[in-house]
Design a protein around this motif. Structure first.
Motif, PDB file in Angstrom:
ATOM      1  N   ASP A  32       1.071  -1.099  -0.099  1.00 21.66           N
ATOM      2  CA  ASP A  32       0.097   0.053  -0.128  1.00 21.66           C
ATOM      3  C   ASP A  32       0.814   1.320   0.002  1.00 21.66           C
ATOM      4  O   ASP A  32       0.371   1.994  -0.692  1.00 21.66           O
ATOM      5  CB  ASP A  32      -0.842  -0.053   1.237  1.00 21.66           C
ATOM      6  N   LYS A  33       1.923   1.180   0.744  1.00 27.09           N
ATOM      7  CA  LYS A  33       2.891   2.361   0.943  1.00 27.09           C
ATOM      8  C   LYS A  33       3.398   2.495  -0.547  1.00 27.09           C
ATOM      9  O   LYS A  33       3.624   3.758  -1.115  1.00 27.09           O
ATOM     10  CB  LYS A  33       4.036   2.167   2.065  1.00 27.09           C
ATOM     11  N   LEU A  34       3.924   1.450  -1.165  1.00 32.71           N
ATOM     12  CA  LEU A  34       4.679   1.649  -2.401  1.00 32.71           C
ATOM     13  C   LEU A  34       3.582   2.179  -3.528  1.00 32.71           C
ATOM     14  O   LEU A  34       3.917   3.078  -4.345  1.00 32.71           O
ATOM     15  CB  LEU A  34       5.075   0.183  -2.825  1.00 32.71           C
ATOM     16  N   LEU A  35       2.364   1.747  -3.563  1.00 29.78           N
ATOM     17  CA  LEU A  35       1.245   2.017  -4.433  1.00 29.78           C
ATOM     18  C   LEU A  35       1.074   3.456  -4.250  1.00 29.78           C
ATOM     19  O   LEU A  35       0.551   4.168  -5.279  1.00 29.78           O
ATOM     20  CB  LEU A  35       0.253   1.146  -4.609  1.00 29.78           C
ATOM     21  N   GLU A  36       1.028   4.135  -3.163  1.00 29.94           N
ATOM     22  CA  GLU A  36       0.714   5.405  -2.888  1.00 29.94           C
ATOM     23  C   GLU A  36       1.621   6.387  -3.916  1.00 29.94           C
ATOM     24  O   GLU A  36       0.958   7.414  -4.530  1.00 29.94           O
ATOM     25  CB  GLU A  36       1.264   5.952  -1.570  1.00 29.94           C
ATOM     26  N   GLN A  37       2.885   5.975  -4.237  1.00 32.16           N
ATOM     27  CA  GLN A  37       3.695   6.765  -5.116  1.00 32.16           C
ATOM     28  C   GLN A  37       3.133   6.649  -6.682  1.00 32.16           C
ATOM     29  O   GLN A  37       3.055   7.463  -7.559  1.00 32.16           O
ATOM     30  CB  GLN A  37       5.153   6.077  -5.154  1.00 32.16           C
ATOM     31  N   VAL A  38       2.596   5.397  -7.294  1.00 32.81           N
ATOM     32  CA  VAL A  38       2.035   5.085  -8.245  1.00 32.81           C
ATOM     33  C   VAL A  38       0.780   6.026  -8.357  1.00 32.81           C
ATOM     34  O   VAL A  38       0.469   6.412  -9.433  1.00 32.81           O
ATOM     35  CB  VAL A  38       1.824   3.444  -8.361  1.00 32.81           C
ATOM     36  N   HIS A  39      -0.240   5.973  -7.506  1.00 31.87           N
ATOM     37  CA  HIS A  39      -1.321   6.912  -7.399  1.00 31.87           C
ATOM     38  C   HIS A  39      -0.841   8.499  -7.720  1.00 31.87           C
ATOM     39  O   HIS A  39      -1.729   8.943  -8.376  1.00 31.87           O
ATOM     40  CB  HIS A  39      -2.176   6.537  -6.112  1.00 31.87           C
ATOM     41  N   GLU A  40      -0.024   8.878  -7.000  1.00 34.40           N
ATOM     42  CA  GLU A  40       0.489  10.401  -6.940  1.00 34.40           C
ATOM     43  C   GLU A  40       1.235  10.693  -8.087  1.00 34.40           C
ATOM     44  O   GLU A  40       1.076  11.907  -8.684  1.00 34.40           O
ATOM     45  CB  GLU A  40       1.400  10.693  -5.544  1.00 34.40           C
ATOM     46  N   HIS A  41       1.763   9.577  -8.777  1.00 31.25           N
ATOM     47  CA  HIS A  41       2.571  10.157 -10.045  1.00 31.25           C
ATOM     48  C   HIS A  41       1.681  10.560 -11.138  1.00 31.25           C
ATOM     49  O   HIS A  41       0.658   9.983 -11.347  1.00 31.25           O
ATOM     50  CB  HIS A  41       3.438   8.710 -10.446  1.00 31.25           C
ATOM     51  N   ASP A  42       2.293  11.677 -11.964  1.00 28.80           N
ATOM     52  CA  ASP A  42       1.545  11.926 -12.917  1.00 28.80           C
ATOM     53  C   ASP A  42       1.761  11.493 -14.407  1.00 28.80           C
ATOM     54  O   ASP A  42       3.260  11.544 -14.817  1.00 28.80           O
ATOM     55  CB  ASP A  42       1.764  13.807 -13.118  1.00 28.80           C
ATOM     56  N   SER A  43       0.857  10.693 -14.590  1.00 32.23           N
ATOM     57  CA  SER A  43       1.129   9.978 -16.063  1.00 32.23           C
ATOM     58  C   SER A  43       0.821  10.771 -17.153  1.00 32.23           C
ATOM     59  O   SER A  43       0.697  10.090 -18.421  1.00 32.23           O
ATOM     60  CB  SER A  43       0.614   8.745 -15.991  1.00 32.23           C
ATOM     61  N   ASN A  44       0.378  12.114 -17.051  1.00 32.55           N
ATOM     62  CA  ASN A  44       0.235  12.828 -18.256  1.00 32.55           C
ATOM     63  C   ASN A  44      -1.136  12.176 -19.102  1.00 32.55           C
ATOM     64  O   ASN A  44      -1.135  12.291 -20.069  1.00 32.55           O
ATOM     65  CB  ASN A  44       1.295  13.114 -19.241  1.00 32.55           C
ATOM     66  N   GLY A  45      -2.089  11.554 -18.298  1.00 31.53           N
ATOM     67  CA  GLY A  45      -3.131  10.986 -18.995  1.00 31.53           C
ATOM     68  C   GLY A  45      -2.939   9.342 -19.530  1.00 31.53           C
ATOM     69  O   GLY A  45      -3.818   9.095 -20.219  1.00 31.53           O
ATOM     70  N   LEU A  46      -1.590   9.049 -19.455  1.00 36.98           N
ATOM     71  CA  LEU A  46      -1.408   7.879 -20.191  1.00 36.98           C
ATOM     72  C   LEU A  46      -2.113   6.688 -18.822  1.00 36.98           C
ATOM     73  O   LEU A  46      -1.957   6.903 -17.826  1.00 36.98           O
ATOM     74  CB  LEU A  46       0.071   7.344 -20.316  1.00 36.98           C
ATOM     75  N   PRO A  47      -2.450   5.533 -19.693  1.00 37.35           N
ATOM     76  CA  PRO A  47      -2.878   4.460 -18.719  1.00 37.35           C
ATOM     77  C   PRO A  47      -1.674   4.015 -17.881  1.00 37.35           C
ATOM     78  O   PRO A  47      -0.514   4.036 -18.204  1.00 37.35           O
ATOM     79  CB  PRO A  47      -3.036   3.328 -19.613  1.00 37.35           C
ATOM     80  N   LYS A  48      -2.115   3.719 -16.595  1.00 35.90           N
ATOM     81  CA  LYS A  48      -0.820   3.306 -15.737  1.00 35.90           C
ATOM     82  C   LYS A  48      -1.184   1.535 -15.498  1.00 35.90           C
ATOM     83  O   LYS A  48      -2.180   0.936 -15.352  1.00 35.90           O
ATOM     84  CB  LYS A  48      -1.148   3.695 -14.173  1.00 35.90           C
ATOM     85  N   VAL A  49      -0.022   0.847 -15.774  1.00 30.17           N
ATOM     86  CA  VAL A  49       0.209  -0.384 -15.772  1.00 30.17           C
ATOM     87  C   VAL A  49       1.423  -0.743 -14.410  1.00 30.17           C
ATOM     88  O   VAL A  49       2.324  -0.322 -14.629  1.00 30.17           O
ATOM     89  CB  VAL A  49       0.915  -1.102 -17.075  1.00 30.17           C
ATOM     90  N   VAL A  50       0.743  -1.323 -13.451  1.00 29.83           N
ATOM     91  CA  VAL A  50       1.804  -1.810 -12.301  1.00 29.83           C
ATOM     92  C   VAL A  50       2.233  -3.267 -12.638  1.00 29.83           C
ATOM     93  O   VAL A  50       1.497  -4.250 -13.001  1.00 29.83           O
ATOM     94  CB  VAL A  50       0.854  -1.802 -11.245  1.00 29.83           C
ATOM     95  N   ILE A  51       3.408  -3.437 -12.453  1.00 24.96           N
ATOM     96  CA  ILE A  51       4.212  -4.798 -12.393  1.00 24.96           C
ATOM     97  C   ILE A  51       4.699  -5.106 -11.084  1.00 24.96           C
ATOM     98  O   ILE A  51       5.480  -4.311 -10.612  1.00 24.96           O
ATOM     99  CB  ILE A  51       5.285  -4.654 -13.616  1.00 24.96           C
ATOM    100  N   SER A  52       4.112  -6.266 -10.546  1.00 25.57           N
ATOM    101  CA  SER A  52       4.671  -6.568  -9.114  1.00 25.57           C
ATOM    102  C   SER A  52       4.792  -7.950  -9.061  1.00 25.57           C
ATOM    103  O   SER A  52       4.173  -9.031  -9.682  1.00 25.57           O
ATOM    104  CB  SER A  52       3.668  -6.028  -8.155  1.00 25.57           C
ATOM    105  N   HIS A  53       5.374  -8.477  -8.017  1.00 24.00           N
ATOM    106  CA  HIS A  53       5.594  -9.837  -7.634  1.00 24.00           C
ATOM    107  C   HIS A  53       5.434  -9.881  -6.273  1.00 24.00           C
ATOM    108  O   HIS A  53       6.119  -9.467  -5.106  1.00 24.00           O
ATOM    109  CB  HIS A  53       7.269 -10.316  -7.824  1.00 24.00           C
ATOM    110  N   CYS A  54       4.207 -10.713  -5.964  1.00 25.92           N
ATOM    111  CA  CYS A  54       3.778 -10.795  -4.636  1.00 25.92           C
ATOM    112  C   CYS A  54       2.538 -11.839  -4.617  1.00 25.92           C
ATOM    113  O   CYS A  54       2.239 -12.484  -5.672  1.00 25.92           O
ATOM    114  CB  CYS A  54       2.879  -9.341  -4.244  1.00 25.92           C
TER     115      CYS A  54
ATOM    116  N   PRO B 215      -6.294  -7.839  -3.350  1.00 25.05           N
ATOM    117  CA  PRO B 215      -6.702  -7.709  -4.621  1.00 25.05           C
ATOM    118  C   PRO B 215      -6.852  -6.227  -4.912  1.00 25.05           C
ATOM    119  O   PRO B 215      -6.418  -5.536  -5.798  1.00 25.05           O
ATOM    120  CB  PRO B 215      -7.388  -8.710  -5.225  1.00 25.05           C
ATOM    121  N   LYS B 216      -7.608  -5.844  -3.823  1.00 25.62           N
ATOM    122  CA  LYS B 216      -8.249  -4.366  -4.198  1.00 25.62           C
ATOM    123  C   LYS B 216      -7.311  -3.280  -4.306  1.00 25.62           C
ATOM    124  O   LYS B 216      -7.565  -2.203  -4.905  1.00 25.62           O
ATOM    125  CB  LYS B 216      -9.038  -4.026  -2.865  1.00 25.62           C
ATOM    126  N   LEU B 217      -5.987  -3.523  -3.747  1.00 23.06           N
ATOM    127  CA  LEU B 217      -5.053  -2.662  -3.860  1.00 23.06           C
ATOM    128  C   LEU B 217      -4.731  -2.070  -5.199  1.00 23.06           C
ATOM    129  O   LEU B 217      -4.371  -1.049  -5.667  1.00 23.06           O
ATOM    130  CB  LEU B 217      -3.709  -2.974  -3.244  1.00 23.06           C
TER     131      LEU B 217
END
Length: 381
Positions: A154-176, A200-202
């Protein structure tokens, strides 16, 4: 934007001490061919590139061969992250120097989550690589208080939420390990007692989540939060899994559409059961007799060199279980008559297999006398 999601290559792995390097090369070539056939914009590998933190030289050479073909010859970018089997620092060596070539490796966790913009033929997307990191690592790197895998993610994904992708789709790659995921025996536990499970809701807010760790293809929480599964069957518990990679296409609105592209192995991994004589007869006409096999023999009598006999027909028998002998455990009364009968029967079977002939009456009497004498000595000792 179109890409292939794969994970858990485990290059250098062995199955019951049998090297799988040739089998891995066979399937990796298929993945490369699928990337060409579907004209993808990128290849994603969601962790466990190698099977060990210090991979053998042959495994490193195979990965180098594949990466060179995809990135240098085909000009298809690769993003790979470190999994729990990988040595993060070793995998990430010189990663900053290789970015311009199209190879993006996310090795050790860093204070800032890695964001990678890839431009496809029909559109672009922003990819966020989150290598495997336990709570202790996240606490140290991000200087925060987290005690569970879920809180760390959850802490790591905070950065993904906050990052400005300039309107591009966000794809997360994770190993968990997502809560509710279907496991197999070949996955190394991330922790003890279920503390490694993540909701999975994260991941549902993102356009697509490419996961690694679980070896069976599956999705959790939402159909765009997916495990691609491993490229090969790495344990006999996976014998019924259909291996594949996931073809993902993000449309103009960022919605993910996906298709499972099946992979075929050079040798299957399966379990066969039955009596030795029946299996040997079937094996002579079995076109798949070179598969990697676990054999469960239902014979209830002693068999001399059962593995040798099986391998004369099935050359890649890796494990043998005598289920016929085990099924009667605890059912035989422990009387002297039963014990003597069991010993005599087993010796008789052994004698027949060694000599090719049944014991004569005189030989049987001699053996019975010997067993009786041993039991007398046992009682007086």
């Amino acid at each position: 934007m179109k890409f292939i999601h794969t994970s858990d290559w485990h290059i250098g792995r062995q199955l019951h001490n049998q090297s799988l390097l040739d089998d891995q090369r066979f399937v990796l070539n298929q993945i490369v061919e699928l990337a060409v056939l579907h004209d993808v914009d990128a290849l994603i590998v969601a962790g466990d590139i190698y099977d060990r933190s210090i991979p053998p030289a042959s495994a490193v050479a195979l990965l180098d061969e594949v990466v060179n073909r995809v990135v240098n010859e085909l000009k298809i970018p690769i993003i790979m992250i470190a999994g729990n089997h990988d040595g993060h620092e070793r995998l990430g060596f010189a990663s900053r120097q290789m970015i311009d070539s199209g190879l993006h490796i996310v090795g050790p966790l860093t204070k800032t989550v890695t964001s990678i913009e890839l431009k496809g033929k029909q559109g672009s997307a922003m990819f966020y690589g989150l290598p495997y990191a336990d709570p202790a690592t996240v606490r140290h790197v991000l200087d925060c208080e987290v005690s569970t895998h879920e809180a760390a993610m959850d802490k790591l994904l905070e950065q993904v939420h906050e990052h400005d992708s300039n309107g591009l789709p966000k794809v997360v790659i994770s190993h968990c390990f997502l809560d509710g995921g279907s496991e197999s025996e070949s996955e190394r536990p991330l922790s003890i007692g279920g503390a490694d499970k993540i909701s999975p809701k994260l991941f549902t807010p993102f356009n697509y989540t490419a996961l690694g760790h679980l070896h069976g293809p599956q999705y959790k929480g939402s159909d765009h939060v997916r495990y691609s599964g491993s490229m090969l069957k790495y344990s006999f518990s996976e014998q019924h899994q259909n291996k594949s990679v996931t073809l993902v296409e993000l449309d103009s609105e960022g919605k993910a559409h996906f298709e499972l592209l099946p992979l075929s192995a050079m040798r299957d991994v399966r379990i066969i059961e039955g009596k030795l004589a029946e299996l040997l007869k079937i094996g002579k006409t079995d076109v798949n007799r070179e598969d990697y096999l676990m054999v469960r023999l239902s014979d209830k009598t002693a068999i001399l060199d059962a593995m040798g006999k099986l391998r004369s027909v099935y050359p890649n028998v890796l494990h043998l279980e005598r289920t016929g002998l085990m099924s009667d455990n605890g059912k035989v009364e422990l009387s002297r008559d039963h014990i003597k009968k069991g010993e005599m029967d087993m010796f008789s079977d052994f004698f027949t297999q060694v000599s090719g002939d049944a014991m004569t009456e005189a030989q049987q009497q001699a053996m019975t006398a010997a067993i009786d004498e041993l039991h007398k000595l046992e009682r007086t000792s």
